[in-house]
Design a protein around this motif. Sequence first.
Motif, short mmCIF file in Angstrom:
data_model
loop_
_atom_site.label_atom_id
_atom_site.label_comp_id
_atom_site.label_asym_id
_atom_site.label_seq_id
_atom_site.Cartn_x
_atom_site.Cartn_y
_atom_site.Cartn_z
N PRO A 190 -0.88 -0.62 7.09
CA PRO A 190 0.37 0.13 6.46
C PRO A 190 1.83 -0.64 6.63
O PRO A 190 2.43 -0.96 5.30
CB PRO A 190 0.45 1.16 6.81
CG PRO A 190 -1.00 1.71 7.39
CD PRO A 190 -1.57 0.40 7.99
N VAL A 191 2.06 -1.14 7.56
CA VAL A 191 3.29 -1.93 7.96
C VAL A 191 3.49 -3.02 7.20
O VAL A 191 4.80 -3.45 6.67
CB VAL A 191 3.46 -2.15 9.27
CG1 VAL A 191 4.68 -2.91 9.73
CG2 VAL A 191 3.55 -0.77 10.27
N THR A 192 2.51 -3.62 7.04
CA THR A 192 2.48 -5.01 6.00
C THR A 192 2.56 -4.63 4.66
O THR A 192 2.99 -5.16 3.96
CB THR A 192 1.50 -5.98 6.34
OG1 THR A 192 1.71 -6.36 7.65
CG2 THR A 192 1.57 -7.15 5.67
N ARG A 193 1.22 -3.85 4.24
CA ARG A 193 1.13 -3.26 2.99
C ARG A 193 2.15 -2.56 2.31
O ARG A 193 2.89 -3.06 1.08
CB ARG A 193 -0.04 -2.39 2.71
CG ARG A 193 -0.82 -2.35 1.32
CD ARG A 193 -1.91 -1.56 1.57
NE ARG A 193 -1.83 -0.14 2.02
CZ ARG A 193 -2.43 0.37 2.80
NH1 ARG A 193 -2.97 -0.17 3.99
NH2 ARG A 193 -2.28 1.95 3.27
N TYR A 194 2.99 -1.81 2.74
CA TYR A 194 4.01 -0.98 2.20
C TYR A 194 5.29 -1.79 2.19
O TYR A 194 6.37 -1.44 1.85
CB TYR A 194 4.14 0.40 2.89
CG TYR A 194 3.31 1.34 3.04
CD1 TYR A 194 2.84 1.75 1.73
CD2 TYR A 194 2.81 2.25 3.81
CE1 TYR A 194 1.83 2.64 1.32
CE2 TYR A 194 2.06 3.03 3.63
CZ TYR A 194 1.40 3.20 2.34
OH TYR A 194 0.36 4.23 2.10
N GLY A 195 5.34 -2.98 2.98
CA GLY A 195 6.54 -3.82 2.71
C GLY A 195 6.57 -4.75 1.59
O GLY A 195 7.44 -5.73 1.52
N ARG A 196 5.50 -4.81 1.02
CA ARG A 196 5.50 -5.63 -0.14
C ARG A 196 6.03 -4.98 -1.40
O ARG A 196 6.06 -3.85 -1.73
CB ARG A 196 4.06 -6.21 -0.25
CG ARG A 196 3.53 -7.05 0.81
CD ARG A 196 1.83 -7.13 0.79
NE ARG A 196 1.59 -8.22 1.84
CZ ARG A 196 0.36 -8.46 2.26
NH1 ARG A 196 -0.61 -7.85 1.65
NH2 ARG A 196 0.09 -9.30 3.28
N ALA A 220 0.34 -1.21 -3.47
CA ALA A 220 -1.12 -0.77 -3.68
C ALA A 220 -2.19 -1.50 -3.04
O ALA A 220 -1.73 -2.84 -2.46
CB ALA A 220 -1.55 -0.66 -5.35
N PHE A 221 -3.36 -1.13 -2.64
CA PHE A 221 -4.33 -2.06 -2.16
C PHE A 221 -5.56 -2.28 -3.04
O PHE A 221 -5.95 -1.35 -3.71
CB PHE A 221 -4.81 -1.46 -0.56
CG PHE A 221 -5.87 -2.09 -0.17
CD1 PHE A 221 -5.44 -3.18 0.55
CD2 PHE A 221 -7.17 -1.61 -0.25
CE1 PHE A 221 -6.56 -4.16 1.11
CE2 PHE A 221 -8.22 -2.51 0.20
CZ PHE A 221 -7.85 -3.80 1.00
N ALA A 222 -5.94 -3.43 -2.88
CA ALA A 222 -7.25 -3.85 -3.83
C ALA A 222 -7.89 -5.11 -2.96
O ALA A 222 -7.02 -5.91 -2.74
CB ALA A 222 -7.00 -4.19 -5.00
N PHE A 223 -8.98 -4.87 -2.87
CA PHE A 223 -9.78 -5.98 -2.06
C PHE A 223 -9.32 -7.58 -2.65
O PHE A 223 -9.14 -8.57 -2.04
CB PHE A 223 -11.07 -5.88 -1.75
CG PHE A 223 -11.52 -4.84 -0.69
CD1 PHE A 223 -11.32 -5.30 0.51
CD2 PHE A 223 -11.93 -3.58 -1.04
CE1 PHE A 223 -11.67 -4.37 1.50
CE2 PHE A 223 -12.30 -2.73 -0.03
CZ PHE A 223 -12.05 -3.07 1.27
N VAL A 278 11.10 -2.26 5.93
CA VAL A 278 10.70 -1.30 5.08
C VAL A 278 9.21 -0.80 5.16
O VAL A 278 9.21 0.26 5.01
CB VAL A 278 10.87 -1.99 3.55
CG1 VAL A 278 10.25 -1.29 2.57
CG2 VAL A 278 12.36 -1.94 3.25
N GLY A 279 8.25 -1.76 5.62
CA GLY A 279 7.05 -1.56 5.92
C GLY A 279 6.84 -0.37 7.10
O GLY A 279 6.12 0.34 6.91
N ARG A 280 7.65 -0.68 8.00
CA ARG A 280 7.63 0.25 9.19
C ARG A 280 8.12 1.58 8.93
O ARG A 280 7.42 2.58 9.07
CB ARG A 280 8.50 -0.40 10.46
CG ARG A 280 8.33 0.55 11.69
CD ARG A 280 9.59 0.03 12.69
NE ARG A 280 10.97 0.23 11.88
CZ ARG A 280 11.99 -0.44 11.49
NH1 ARG A 280 11.88 -1.96 12.27
NH2 ARG A 280 12.78 -0.06 10.96
#
Length: 600
Positions: A347-353, A357-360, A373-375
């Motif tokens: 999440p720390v990396t994903r939410y800082g982008r 959203a997440f998709a494989f 921001v991600g943190r």
Amino acid sequence: MDSDVLTREQAAERRTTPSTTDRLWWRSAVIYQVYVRSFADGSGDGTGDLAGVRAHLGYLKDLGVDAIWFNPWYPSPMADGGYDVEDYRDIHPQFGSLGDAELLIQEALTLGMRTIIDVVPNHISDQHEWFQAALAAGPGSPERERFWFHPGKGENGDEIPTHWVSSFQGSTWTRTTNDDGTPGEWYLHMFTPEQPDLNWNHPDVRREHEDILRFWFDRGVAGVRIDSAALLIKDADLPEVGQKQGPGEHPTEDRDELHDVYRSWRAVADTYEGTRVLVGEIWVPDIDRFTAYLRPDEMHTAFNFDFLARPWGAASFRESIEQTLAAHAPVGAPSTWVLSNHDVTRPVTRYGREDTAFAFLKKRFGVPTDPDVGRDRARAAALLVAALPGSLYIYQGDELGLPEVEDLPRELIEDPMHYRSGGVDPGRDGCRVPLPWSGDRPPFGFSPEGTDTWLPQPAEWVSLTVERQRADPTSTLNLYRDVLRLRRELPELGDGPLEWWDDAVPGGPDVLAFRRGDRFACVVNTGDTPVALPEGTTILLSSAPLERIARVGDPGDSTALAGDSTAWLRIDDPNLTADAAASGAATKSTPTPEDSAPRG
């Protein structure tokens, strides 16, 4: 009173004093995921093991978890991180022994923590004795009927039987070689060639897995997480995707016959004292098809991946929460809430982008992220999911705020998703890097000093070690400990109703607010502008420091929730909840424990 009917106070007491015979423990449980290779190294070889887990059971107890879920710990050639199982009734020698696992299960239970293990029913390792026997026996043999062997299409069988798409990209069929060196039959593998799919139409396969359940339940395991649970049954006609239309007609996914498998598993689980939980890994986009697996005679719960995959934002989160609770209500099952796992960008990396959203299929090297921001968002999301009705899963290291490691040397990446994509997909190893426990340099107490860990840890993790964070009251670790302590103590949290509290916090489309009972509220600010919290409330916990802003038309000021943060509130003024109820802003979104608890 029916034994399945609990008041909120009784539910809170059960969370505080777990019982091995408590039938409803799973409805509100906090479950911590241990990826054994990367948790702690007890033998000193650079790879995590069961001795390392046993040495840190006190850490998990202090964190406040109710159960520990272990990724596959069985003997395996590790073609896919242990999801290619060679023997379901033993432990990988690098992790320890079966005796070590039995000790771990009992020691954890003594501390009030149950054990959940991973079962991988869709496929086995190509080194498993069944598959080796099938290769040796040859075409037309009974041994091959346990799998999906096919002569192939075309005049000489040179064409693959179907063009089904692998979850790991690439072909789903591999051709064998006969004893005389000529090309042989093809076999199906929805993942890697080292993971041949089992034929679940064969009675041997069904009996074997029911016996595997009994083997581990007899050793005290409290539940199983079912890997790729919607993929087991295949259409024996081998049609291409789309040739047959309608729900349940996909040739490899979510077929209606699956429900008979899980009814038989539930029957096995229900013969044991206490609840032995079946938890499905079900990636099914249709929420109604998803919850069909949670009927009272099938699985107890399944992972709610819809919320995990959603982009950052109040509207996005609210839509997911509403849809999830509404779909679970008719089957009486609690939802599960999870922010990440061993397959998902942290999440720390994903939410800082920019795209949160997440998709494989969107995983790529070099995608920019803002770690600050991600943190902040990851901390806010942790409070949000912990306040929602149902059970909570925490992937190891998220409680430390670990980011994804995105600069692993290419030659050290083991994940087959990376190689089968031609090197485009970074794979999943970036969220599987060994945990930092202590010290000022790698291996950060994971292994003895000077040991090379199986994946390298970033030097900058020095500020994220358990040792460093324990000493910092504002750390993510201490935030998680406070969250789980309050979740255990407050009778409103865990299983139960949720009511939206829209009128109390007028922050526009960036604010999400809901109540649990009459005295607890959660407010999430997903925007950039601070929002005033309602007067007549007391702050229980916040993911970031609170601010002060001027009240409109008033010389005083108000406590405000910063952007990208969450606060838990105690409602002191009864008029707040009365006003909300009178306005119609509060609507019940999930049944009470009395209404939703399974009967019988």
